[in-house]
Enzyme design. Structure first.
Site, short mmCIF file in Angstrom:
data_model
loop_
_atom_site.label_atom_id
_atom_site.label_comp_id
_atom_site.label_asym_id
_atom_site.label_seq_id
_atom_site.Cartn_x
_atom_site.Cartn_y
_atom_site.Cartn_z
N ASP A 44 0.86 -1.19 0.00
CA ASP A 44 0.00 0.00 0.00
C ASP A 44 0.90 1.24 0.00
O ASP A 44 1.78 1.37 0.86
CB ASP A 44 -0.89 0.00 1.26
CG ASP A 44 -1.83 -1.20 1.28
OD1 ASP A 44 -2.11 -1.75 0.19
OD2 ASP A 44 -2.28 -1.59 2.37
N ASP A 71 4.06 0.33 -8.22
CA ASP A 71 3.66 1.09 -9.41
C ASP A 71 3.68 2.59 -9.10
O ASP A 71 3.47 3.41 -9.97
CB ASP A 71 2.23 0.72 -9.85
CG ASP A 71 1.20 1.34 -8.93
OD1 ASP A 71 1.34 1.18 -7.70
OD2 ASP A 71 0.27 2.00 -9.43
#
Ligand SMILES: C[S@@+](CC[C@H](N)C(=O)[O-])C[C@H]1O[C@@H](n2cnc3c(N)ncnc32)[C@H](O)[C@@H]1O
Length: 204
Positions: A113, A149
């Site tokens: 996260d 990402d």
């Protein structure tokens, strides 16, 4: 009786006898094969592919969500894998307190996260203190793999690695060795996002 006591753990689920003690691969798997950790293993796509590809290594997935732990265990049991276990616990606690010094050969942190809001950056797993904890649990010559990402989290992590300064970065060319994509990587690449990666080694 709380939820933890009431629930019968699945076969591949690892539950420490003492959450305040330390555990090694031998405690978890009953043998001294190299131990790899997948922090935040999600649906276990990476963990299970690695375990099938490398039967001579042990793989411990760490995941805080019970539903995901159960899902990974069901798949591992269906595949008959004996070199996979899943631990339902907070990743930071596992690295900072639970694992014995030098017991990990490779540690993977894949698509964690990113906590994008400024006020949440302190919740990010990658901090200088995280590298300090890795220095204790990863054996000399062992490695840390990281993918995201999220460009800003990637830069943040590079900066923390530099501030820590004791893990040289290793090259990691695409397809240099077997390294399956995680569920999230597949999803994000499907949305046209690119994945950043880093690989470090604890000096021998
Ligand atoms: C974005 S998903 C990535 C899952 C997997 N690594 C992948 O790439 O497909 C993050 C996963 O980490 C788990 N997670 C988040 N924070 C965690 C923590 N502090 N301790 C353990 N698991 C955590 C979440 O429940 C989720 O399954």
């Amino acid at each position: 009786m709380n939820q933890l006591e009431a629930r019968e753990p699945m076969l591949c689920e690892y539950t420490p006898k003492d959450y305040f003690g330390q555990v090694s691969g031998v405690d978890i798997f009953g043998n001294d094969h190299p131990l790899e950790i997948d922090l935040g293993c999600g649906d276990g796509t990476f963990l299970l592919e690695m375990a099938q590809h490398y039967p001579e290594r042990n793989f411990l997935g760490v995941e805080r969500l019970l539903g995901r732990v159960k899902k990974v265990c069901r798949k591992a049991e269906k595949l008959g894998l004996t070199n996979v276990k899943v631990l339902r616990l907070d990743s930071k606690y596992v690295v900072e307190w639970l694992l014995s010094p030098g017991c990990v050969s490779k540690l993977h942190l894949l698509c964690p996260d990113p906590w994008p809001k400024d006020r949440h950056h302190k919740r990010r797993l990658v901090q200088v203190s995280f590298f300090e904890a890795l220095e204790k649990v990863i054996m000399p010559g062992g490695e840390f793999y990281f993918k995201t990402d999220h460009s800003e989290y990637f830069e943040w992590s590079q900066e923390k690695a530099q501030l820590f300064g004791r893990f040289p970065e290793l090259e990691w060319a695409e397809d240099a060795f077997f390294y399956p994509k995680t569920d999230f990587q597949v999803q994000w690449e499907g949305e046209g996002k690119s994945i950043h990666r880093m690989r470090f080694q604890r000096p021998v």
